[in-house]
Design a protein around this motif. Sequence first.
Motif, PDB file in Angstrom:
ATOM      1  N   ARG A 196      -6.043  -2.315  28.553  1.00 39.25           N
ATOM      2  CA  ARG A 196      -4.642  -1.305  28.253  1.00 39.25           C
ATOM      3  C   ARG A 196      -3.382  -2.198  28.386  1.00 39.25           C
ATOM      4  NH1 ARG A 196      -0.377  -1.607  32.561  1.00 39.25           N
ATOM      5  NH2 ARG A 196       0.764   0.453  32.628  1.00 39.25           N
ATOM      6  N   PRO A 349       1.047   2.136  27.479  1.00 38.34           N
ATOM      7  CA  PRO A 349       0.128   2.853  27.448  1.00 38.34           C
ATOM      8  C   PRO A 349       0.245   3.743  29.564  1.00 38.34           C
ATOM      9  CG  PRO A 349      -0.029   1.389  26.685  1.00 38.34           C
ATOM     10  CD  PRO A 349       0.689   1.467  27.182  1.00 38.34           C
ATOM     11  N   LEU A 350      -0.601   4.805  29.930  1.00 42.25           N
ATOM     12  CA  LEU A 350      -0.895   5.147  30.850  1.00 42.25           C
ATOM     13  C   LEU A 350      -1.215   4.272  31.839  1.00 42.25           C
ATOM     14  CD1 LEU A 350      -2.075   8.347  29.886  1.00 42.25           C
ATOM     15  CD2 LEU A 350       0.142   8.176  30.836  1.00 42.25           C
ATOM     16  N   PHE A 356      -5.386   7.473  32.216  1.00 45.00           N
ATOM     17  CA  PHE A 356      -5.244   5.822  30.867  1.00 45.00           C
ATOM     18  C   PHE A 356      -6.912   6.615  29.982  1.00 45.00           C
ATOM     19  CE2 PHE A 356      -6.853   1.978  29.071  1.00 45.00           C
ATOM     20  CZ  PHE A 356      -6.082   2.136  27.743  1.00 45.00           C
ATOM     21  N   PRO A 357      -7.789   6.349  28.859  1.00 42.95           N
ATOM     22  CA  PRO A 357      -6.594   6.707  27.939  1.00 42.95           C
ATOM     23  C   PRO A 357      -5.389   7.490  27.755  1.00 42.95           C
ATOM     24  CG  PRO A 357      -8.921   6.545  27.150  1.00 42.95           C
ATOM     25  CD  PRO A 357      -8.447   6.373  28.796  1.00 42.95           C
ATOM     26  N   TRP A 374      -7.598  11.603  32.220  1.00 46.48           N
ATOM     27  CA  TRP A 374      -8.858  11.497  31.642  1.00 46.48           C
ATOM     28  C   TRP A 374      -9.889  11.806  31.048  1.00 46.48           C
ATOM     29  CZ3 TRP A 374      -8.653  11.150  37.415  1.00 46.48           C
ATOM     30  CH2 TRP A 374      -8.162  10.441  38.410  1.00 46.48           C
TER      31      TRP A 374
END
Length: 512
Positions: A196, A349-350, A356-357, A374
């Motif tokens: 990430r 990014p989350l 994430f992702p 997710w």
Amino acid sequence: MKTSRGWWAFAGILSGAVGLALSYAAAALLHVRESPVVVVAEGFADLTPGSVVKWAIDTFDKDDKKILVLGIMLFLTVTFAVLGRLARTRWWAAMIGFCALAGVAVIAVLAKPTPSPIDFAPIVVGLLCWIVALAILAEWLRRWEMVADGDEPAIEPMHTRRHFFIAAGATAGFAAFGGLIGRLAGSARRRAEESRRLLRIEGITAPDVPNGASFEIDNVSLWQTPSEDFYLIDTAFIKPTIEPADWQLRIHGMVDREITLTYQDLVSREITQDWITLNCVSNEVGGDLIGNAWWSGVRLAAILAEAGPQEGADAVLQTSEDGWTCGTPLGALMDDRNAMLAVAMNGEPLLIEHGFPVRTIVPGLYGYVSATKWVIDMEVTRFDEIEAYWTGKGWSEQGPVKIASKIEVPHDGDEVAAGEVVVAGVAWFQHTGVSAVEVQVDGGAWKPTELAATPNIDTWVQWRTTVDLDEGDHQIRVRATDRDGNAQTGAIADVLPDGATGWHTIDVSVNA
């Protein structure tokens, strides 16, 4: 016999501990996301009635999962002690007890959407360790008893006691070693965090708060909710850790063409970005389970259009990597709203905790029917053929958000000075929009407030006004009106089954 039942109970607890520790290590080494204790905890949560889940969230807030895991560990400790004492005279009963515990974990794994054979390996490791450890400790305890009874006069009592304590120490050492190995081997989180941190997504821009969107009043919610402060509601006891290179989304069911997207396939498409407010269906009137963020991702409408939903389909059953499901109206994913597969939040990014992702964002719907973190699977289907996680617990099948507003300044119970008092807060009605907010003092006439600017109808709006308050106690309430002219209802309703209603009301004391 000189050995007390307490030593047998101790042997049972120690055997249980080493089994749990080594099963945890096996799960980490084999990259199984859930250790047996966690999978049972999640299974227990899945079977818990919705009213009980709501009570736990209301009572324990973010600690509800920790409380459940601690409760399971306490139950296991007592059970291991009982099984240890049973092993003294009825070895077979202790073995049945261990097998029953393992069986519960097996059932919990089988209840997951897509269990694989490797998911059962930690359970097998734990069961074998329970049996072997208790057998070794029981052997030395029996010798201790035989010597104490004079059945083996040639052996010193101290000798057998020492060997029992050596065996107990070794067992405890294995438990500690298993826990350490599990912790060291559990590097999936670290790898995902590293991926990430290094991830760069073309087309993602940093958020810029729109002009006039914020009145900059202390204690009123920030227009942009920081990612780390955004509310968290999910059922995952251990957050899934998926590296972008390993992520895939399968779109199937009532479609003309099944689609499987990789992460690179997704981010190679046109990126869409927008300010969108999310709020939880569990948010009480005046609650804080709400936030506004700059979301970046790829619109779902175009992707689903490529799959070609078939006639009669009206729902999409979304599934998270941890097995959580929700049923989303197909129309809400394919109309003009900015429903997206989000890859970034507030220009980054989350966070893992926020999906994430890749996660799903659908303006205008409560999260329990739309916001899948997710996300790995979307089945185009019909509502009459599915039952999602929360709808199986008594919540409504479809969850459009309700218009709401709250007072954030002053706070309920505050003491303020007499005269002009600033009253301010936020209101929201995603995908419809808010046209007016009014306040009322002590049941009098409704007074209009000033609204801040908003970039779209999918975000909250700040509002403010001043009221003239005399010395004494006063009650202030707020209501909003949507862009279709419909005023927020004052009828009080609980969050179950489809969201709370009512006017947020506070009491203040005014001093001269």
